[in-house]
Design an enzyme around this catalytic site. Structure first.
Site, PDB file in Angstrom:
ATOM      1  N   HIS A  18      63.403  81.087 121.177  1.00 23.47           N
ATOM      2  CA  HIS A  18      63.906  81.888 120.063  1.00 23.47           C
ATOM      3  C   HIS A  18      64.538  83.188 120.542  1.00 23.47           C
ATOM      4  O   HIS A  18      65.415  83.740 119.868  1.00 23.47           O
ATOM      5  CB  HIS A  18      62.772  82.227 119.099  1.00 23.47           C
ATOM      6  CG  HIS A  18      62.227  81.048 118.368  1.00 23.47           C
ATOM      7  ND1 HIS A  18      62.631  80.688 117.111  1.00 23.47           N
ATOM      8  CD2 HIS A  18      61.297  80.127 118.734  1.00 23.47           C
ATOM      9  CE1 HIS A  18      61.983  79.602 116.720  1.00 23.47           C
ATOM     10  NE2 HIS A  18      61.162  79.243 117.690  1.00 23.47           N
ATOM     11  N   ASP A  62      66.040  79.433 112.795  1.00 25.37           N
ATOM     12  CA  ASP A  62      65.088  78.979 111.780  1.00 25.37           C
ATOM     13  C   ASP A  62      64.005  79.991 111.451  1.00 25.37           C
ATOM     14  O   ASP A  62      63.559  80.070 110.309  1.00 25.37           O
ATOM     15  CB  ASP A  62      64.495  77.619 112.148  1.00 25.37           C
ATOM     16  CG  ASP A  62      63.831  77.590 113.518  1.00 25.37           C
ATOM     17  OD1 ASP A  62      63.927  78.583 114.252  1.00 25.37           O
ATOM     18  OD2 ASP A  62      63.229  76.551 113.862  1.00 25.37           O
ATOM     19  N   HIS A  72      56.669  73.780 124.621  1.00 21.52           N
ATOM     20  CA  HIS A  72      57.397  72.539 124.872  1.00 21.52           C
ATOM     21  C   HIS A  72      57.415  72.257 126.373  1.00 21.52           C
ATOM     22  O   HIS A  72      56.999  73.097 127.183  1.00 21.52           O
ATOM     23  CB  HIS A  72      58.839  72.658 124.365  1.00 21.52           C
ATOM     24  CG  HIS A  72      58.942  72.821 122.887  1.00 21.52           C
ATOM     25  ND1 HIS A  72      60.128  73.133 122.249  1.00 21.52           N
ATOM     26  CD2 HIS A  72      58.011  72.712 121.897  1.00 21.52           C
ATOM     27  CE1 HIS A  72      59.931  73.211 120.947  1.00 21.52           C
ATOM     28  NE2 HIS A  72      58.650  72.970 120.711  1.00 21.52           N
ATOM     29  N   ARG A  92      67.678  82.048 117.871  1.00 23.60           N
ATOM     30  CA  ARG A  92      67.469  80.804 117.124  1.00 23.60           C
ATOM     31  C   ARG A  92      67.276  81.140 115.661  1.00 23.60           C
ATOM     32  O   ARG A  92      66.572  82.092 115.312  1.00 23.60           O
ATOM     33  CB  ARG A  92      66.264  80.046 117.687  1.00 23.60           C
ATOM     34  CG  ARG A  92      65.957  78.771 116.930  1.00 23.60           C
ATOM     35  CD  ARG A  92      65.011  77.883 117.702  1.00 23.60           C
ATOM     36  NE  ARG A  92      64.197  77.069 116.807  1.00 23.60           N
ATOM     37  CZ  ARG A  92      63.406  76.088 117.201  1.00 23.60           C
ATOM     38  NH1 ARG A  92      63.318  75.799 118.486  1.00 23.60           N
ATOM     39  NH2 ARG A  92      62.685  75.405 116.336  1.00 23.60           N
ATOM     40  N   ARG A 121      59.680  79.721 108.347  1.00 24.88           N
ATOM     41  CA  ARG A 121      60.932  78.973 108.355  1.00 24.88           C
ATOM     42  C   ARG A 121      60.952  77.963 107.222  1.00 24.88           C
ATOM     43  O   ARG A 121      59.906  77.500 106.763  1.00 24.88           O
ATOM     44  CB  ARG A 121      61.170  78.279 109.693  1.00 24.88           C
ATOM     45  CG  ARG A 121      60.154  77.227 110.073  1.00 24.88           C
ATOM     46  CD  ARG A 121      60.551  76.634 111.422  1.00 24.88           C
ATOM     47  NE  ARG A 121      59.599  75.640 111.874  1.00 24.88           N
ATOM     48  CZ  ARG A 121      59.681  75.048 113.074  1.00 24.88           C
ATOM     49  NH1 ARG A 121      60.654  75.369 113.891  1.00 24.88           N
ATOM     50  NH2 ARG A 121      58.793  74.154 113.437  1.00 24.88           N
ATOM     51  N   ASP A 131      59.136  64.090 116.725  1.00 23.18           N
ATOM     52  CA  ASP A 131      59.329  65.458 117.197  1.00 23.18           C
ATOM     53  C   ASP A 131      58.260  65.854 118.206  1.00 23.18           C
ATOM     54  O   ASP A 131      57.064  65.740 117.941  1.00 23.18           O
ATOM     55  CB  ASP A 131      59.303  66.421 116.008  1.00 23.18           C
ATOM     56  CG  ASP A 131      60.178  67.634 116.223  1.00 23.18           C
ATOM     57  OD1 ASP A 131      59.835  68.452 117.087  1.00 23.18           O
ATOM     58  OD2 ASP A 131      61.216  67.736 115.546  1.00 23.18           O
ATOM     59  N   ASP A 177      62.998  64.532 120.328  1.00 25.99           N
ATOM     60  CA  ASP A 177      63.954  65.624 120.559  1.00 25.99           C
ATOM     61  C   ASP A 177      63.588  66.502 121.746  1.00 25.99           C
ATOM     62  O   ASP A 177      64.437  67.204 122.294  1.00 25.99           O
ATOM     63  CB  ASP A 177      64.083  66.480 119.301  1.00 25.99           C
ATOM     64  CG  ASP A 177      62.744  67.023 118.805  1.00 25.99           C
ATOM     65  OD1 ASP A 177      61.682  66.540 119.256  1.00 25.99           O
ATOM     66  OD2 ASP A 177      62.756  67.935 117.953  1.00 25.99           O
ATOM     67  N   HIS A 178      62.319  66.487 122.152  1.00 25.75           N
ATOM     68  CA  HIS A 178      61.842  67.248 123.305  1.00 25.75           C
ATOM     69  C   HIS A 178      60.383  66.889 123.525  1.00 25.75           C
ATOM     70  O   HIS A 178      59.774  66.196 122.708  1.00 25.75           O
ATOM     71  CB  HIS A 178      61.981  68.768 123.092  1.00 25.75           C
ATOM     72  CG  HIS A 178      61.252  69.275 121.870  1.00 25.75           C
ATOM     73  ND1 HIS A 178      59.891  69.476 121.842  1.00 25.75           N
ATOM     74  CD2 HIS A 178      61.703  69.584 120.628  1.00 25.75           C
ATOM     75  CE1 HIS A 178      59.534  69.892 120.644  1.00 25.75           C
ATOM     76  NE2 HIS A 178      60.616  69.969 119.878  1.00 25.75           N
ATOM     77  N   SER A 191      63.642  71.836 119.156  1.00 19.74           N
ATOM     78  CA  SER A 191      64.093  70.985 118.053  1.00 19.74           C
ATOM     79  C   SER A 191      65.497  71.327 117.598  1.00 19.74           C
ATOM     80  O   SER A 191      66.252  70.441 117.181  1.00 19.74           O
ATOM     81  CB  SER A 191      63.120  71.103 116.879  1.00 19.74           C
ATOM     82  OG  SER A 191      61.845  70.640 117.248  1.00 19.74           O
ATOM     83  N   ASP A 235      54.916  67.648 117.568  1.00 18.02           N
ATOM     84  CA  ASP A 235      55.286  69.029 117.883  1.00 18.02           C
ATOM     85  C   ASP A 235      54.398  70.041 117.173  1.00 18.02           C
ATOM     86  O   ASP A 235      53.826  70.931 117.800  1.00 18.02           O
ATOM     87  CB  ASP A 235      56.744  69.271 117.507  1.00 18.02           C
ATOM     88  CG  ASP A 235      57.273  70.577 118.086  1.00 18.02           C
ATOM     89  OD1 ASP A 235      56.997  70.854 119.270  1.00 18.02           O
ATOM     90  OD2 ASP A 235      57.963  71.313 117.372  1.00 18.02           O
ATOM     91  N   ASP A 256      55.658  79.321 122.821  1.00 19.27           N
ATOM     92  CA  ASP A 256      56.629  78.932 123.834  1.00 19.27           C
ATOM     93  C   ASP A 256      56.251  79.490 125.204  1.00 19.27           C
ATOM     94  O   ASP A 256      56.959  79.263 126.191  1.00 19.27           O
ATOM     95  CB  ASP A 256      58.026  79.428 123.450  1.00 19.27           C
ATOM     96  CG  ASP A 256      58.474  78.853 122.118  1.00 19.27           C
ATOM     97  OD1 ASP A 256      58.168  77.673 121.859  1.00 19.27           O
ATOM     98  OD2 ASP A 256      59.121  79.572 121.333  1.00 19.27           O
ATOM     99  N   LYS A 295      60.190  70.465 109.376  1.00 19.22           N
ATOM    100  CA  LYS A 295      61.262  69.913 110.199  1.00 19.22           C
ATOM    101  C   LYS A 295      62.455  69.433 109.376  1.00 19.22           C
ATOM    102  O   LYS A 295      63.372  68.817 109.928  1.00 19.22           O
ATOM    103  CB  LYS A 295      60.736  68.739 111.046  1.00 19.22           C
ATOM    104  CG  LYS A 295      59.709  69.145 112.099  1.00 19.22           C
ATOM    105  CD  LYS A 295      60.329  70.014 113.204  1.00 19.22           C
ATOM    106  CE  LYS A 295      59.290  70.411 114.238  1.00 19.22           C
ATOM    107  NZ  LYS A 295      59.871  71.212 115.343  1.00 19.22           N
ATOM    108  N   ARG A 307      53.481  85.129 115.281  1.00 19.59           N
ATOM    109  CA  ARG A 307      54.635  84.463 114.667  1.00 19.59           C
ATOM    110  C   ARG A 307      54.256  83.506 113.548  1.00 19.59           C
ATOM    111  O   ARG A 307      55.085  83.175 112.702  1.00 19.59           O
ATOM    112  CB  ARG A 307      55.439  83.708 115.733  1.00 19.59           C
ATOM    113  CG  ARG A 307      54.650  82.634 116.445  1.00 19.59           C
ATOM    114  CD  ARG A 307      55.412  82.021 117.603  1.00 19.59           C
ATOM    115  NE  ARG A 307      56.346  80.989 117.162  1.00 19.59           N
ATOM    116  CZ  ARG A 307      57.143  80.297 117.987  1.00 19.59           C
ATOM    117  NH1 ARG A 307      57.140  80.569 119.284  1.00 19.59           N
ATOM    118  NH2 ARG A 307      57.935  79.363 117.526  1.00 19.59           N
ATOM    119  N   HIS A 361      51.562  72.050 119.154  1.00 22.04           N
ATOM    120  CA  HIS A 361      51.629  73.497 119.404  1.00 22.04           C
ATOM    121  C   HIS A 361      50.262  74.175 119.302  1.00 22.04           C
ATOM    122  O   HIS A 361      50.106  75.313 119.734  1.00 22.04           O
ATOM    123  CB  HIS A 361      52.601  74.159 118.420  1.00 22.04           C
ATOM    124  CG  HIS A 361      54.027  74.129 118.864  1.00 22.04           C
ATOM    125  ND1 HIS A 361      54.428  74.544 120.109  1.00 22.04           N
ATOM    126  CD2 HIS A 361      55.155  73.727 118.222  1.00 22.04           C
ATOM    127  CE1 HIS A 361      55.743  74.414 120.217  1.00 22.04           C
ATOM    128  NE2 HIS A 361      56.208  73.908 119.096  1.00 22.04           N
TER     129      HIS A 361
END
Length: 530
Positions: free
Chosen positions: A128, A275, A473, A273, A199, A16, A455-456, A66, A414, A159, A350, A192, A418
């Site tokens: 999101h 999650d 990302h 989004r 999540r 990830d 995935d990214h 993700s 990931d 983000d 995840k 956040r 972050h």
């Protein structure tokens, strides 16, 4: 047509947040001592895949994430979703024709003392949510006669640049000034990773903290504006990222909260989004709610509206502005129909991606499919950058001889990426590499195949062009390696696919699992049989 048949399992390892980029000062992927991945990229086919923008159903240039990455991998094609789908609904005006929007307007028009509240991740990150959607809803609500609105800001810093929130506060306040006879204010806020946006039920205390902030107007800090909050909190801790800012409530000169959510009000949660939205949606809409004390609150008290559906199995929330994408013909269902047993595993942060999102936004299992969740640490990721790599790998090794298709998500690139902590993210990558080496040895012993993909991007670009921390990302392509030491390797070759992306993965896995008749709607595989 000949079919492939492995004695052992086909294993999909999703790294990830691990993209491809030239070596540079912020590239934790290239700086890590990853002996296995280095050797594998020299020995096995190495394909660079598109994992952002239109390749995963988003708008051109939008970084991948993700959710859409796993959707695209597991569903064999890219559905227009996320910000691309929401933007289209706003462009056509369908958002404001929805039953949910009409219900909000009706409620507020008949309750003169009621307030329209908005809450969500407050930025233009587009992963999101997006501040432009909030602005469009404020404008439409004003035109429909609604004059009192309050915004509960969940700060991003992940983000988007890590200390960019003042820009968005000023943008919103400037936008609101055009409505001269309206009362539009920010009422509360917090990072956040601190309040509201938990999540996978990893930390319900975060949700409770957000509930108290918005509904009870209770927090550790009180300020007379969001701008004052950030300035004051940063004086105490200059390097704090927006995502970690503590919860606060905005009060007037008499120390009274200016906008707590009360009985008769409406709340629009503007994240699209799912999650980081589902838990707060449950808090506002579930009658049987065991996770924390909501006092005398009942779901009849507040009209809760989501931007879209946050759980396609339970259909939460009931009221939403945009109906969800309905995804069928997924990889897991195809394999289940062919009697191929499956095992999906990751740690909490995840787990939903390798199960719910990979399977087309559903926790429903196919025949012969099993899931295993490893509890994540609750400490900051950079303090334990190895995360649960070893524990995940131990369970994989214990189950490799029991299933024909095993899929894994290693979150470190990931989740640690972050934080933009280079040293910690290097350790995360090295931990993943050790795990992959362990798995490959067992896969070879059993006569199977290991497919490595991401995935990214994220971990490969932790600093921006100015050398400042970058927590978001990326739009970089991601690696895909097919590690196969069996005789099957002589039976197929890499296909000449134009602009290969994550959507080509489902058909690839199907062929490796001996299933050649995949849905015609899927994008073509990355391999072809000789």
């Amino acid at each position: 047509m000949e079919k492939l048949s492995f004695d052992g399992p086909v294993v999909l390892a999703v790294l990830d947040g691990v993209g491809l980029a030239p070596d540079g000062p912020g590239n934790a992927v290239s700086k890590a001592r990853t002996l296995f991945l280095g050797q594998a990229s020299r020995i096995y086919p190495h394909i660079a895949l598109e994992a952002s923008g239109e390749a995963v159903g988003l708008i051109p240039g939008q970084m991948g994430n993700s959710e859409v990455g796993h959707n695209t991998m597991g569903c064999g094609r890219a559905f227009k979703q996320g910000i691309a789908r929401i933007n289209e609904e706003f462009r056509t005006g369908k958002v404001f024709d929805s039953d949910a929007w009409r219900s909000v307007v009706t409620r507020l028009q008949h309750e003169e003392s009621a307030t329209l509240h908005f809450a969500g991740i407050f930025s233009d990150g587009g992963v999101h949510s997006h501040i432009s959607h909030l602005e469009q809803m404020i404008s439409k609500a004003y035109n429909e006669g609604i004059r009192k609105m309050r915004i509960h800001t969940i700060f991003d810093g992940r983000d988007v640049p890590p200390q960019s929130e003042p820009k968005f506060i000023k943008q919103l306040e400037s936008f609101a000034q055009q409505f001269t006879d309206a009362d539009i204010k920010i009422a509360s806020g917090g990072g956040r990773m601190v309040c509201v946006a938990d999540r996978y039920e990893n930390d319900w205390a975060m949700v409770e903290r957000g509930w108290n902030m918005m509904v009870n107007a209770k927090a550790d800090y009180y300020f007379q504006s969001a701008e004052e909050a950030i300035m004051t909190l940063r004086r105490a801790e200059p390097n704090v990222q927006d995502q970690y800012l503590p919860a606060f409530v905005v009060v007037d000169q008499n120390e009274r909260p200016i906008g707590k959510i009360e009985k008769g009000d409406a709340l629009i949660y503007f994240d699209f989004r799912a999650d980081r939205a589902i838990e707060i949606a449950q808090a506002f809409t579930y009658w049987d709610f065991p996770y924390f004390d909501r006092g005398n609150y009942t779901p009849d008290d507040v009209l809760f509206v989501g931007m879209t559906e946050y759980n396609s199995d339970t259909h939460v929330p009931e009221h939403r502005l945009v109906e969800p994408v309905h995804i069928t013909e997924t990889l897991n269902q195809l394999l289940g129909e062919h009697g191929i047993s499956q095992f999906a595993i990751s740690e909490t942060v995840k787990f939903g991606h390798i199960t719910y999102y990979f399977n087309g936004n559903s926790y429903d299992k196919a025949k012969g499919e099993e899931f295993l969740e490893i509890d994540s640490y609750t400490e900051p990721f950079e303090t334990r950058p190895w995360m649960k790599c070893a524990e995940i790998t131990d369970e994989v090794l214990n189950n490799l001889d029991k299933y024909k298709f095993v899929r894994i998500n290693y979150p470190g690139g990931d989740m640690v990426g972050h934080t933009a902590d280079l040293e910690a993210t290097v350790i995360a990558m090295e931990s993943i590499d050790l795990s992959l080496n362990r798995i490959m040895k067992k896969v070879d012993e059993l006569g199977g195949c290991l497919v490595i993909v991401a995935d990214h991007g994220n971990a490969e670009e932790l600093f921006d062009n100015a050398g400042k921390p970058k927590t978001a990302h990326t739009t970089n392509r991601v690696p895909c390696l097919i590690c196969d030491n069996t005789a099957n390797r002589e039976k197929y070759q890499i296909s000449d696919v134009t602009n290969p992306g994550l959507s080509n993965l489902a058909a690839t896995i199907a062929i490796l699992c001996g299933v050649n008749d995949f849905p015609k709607e899927w994008d073509q595989p990355l391999i072809k049989l000789n």
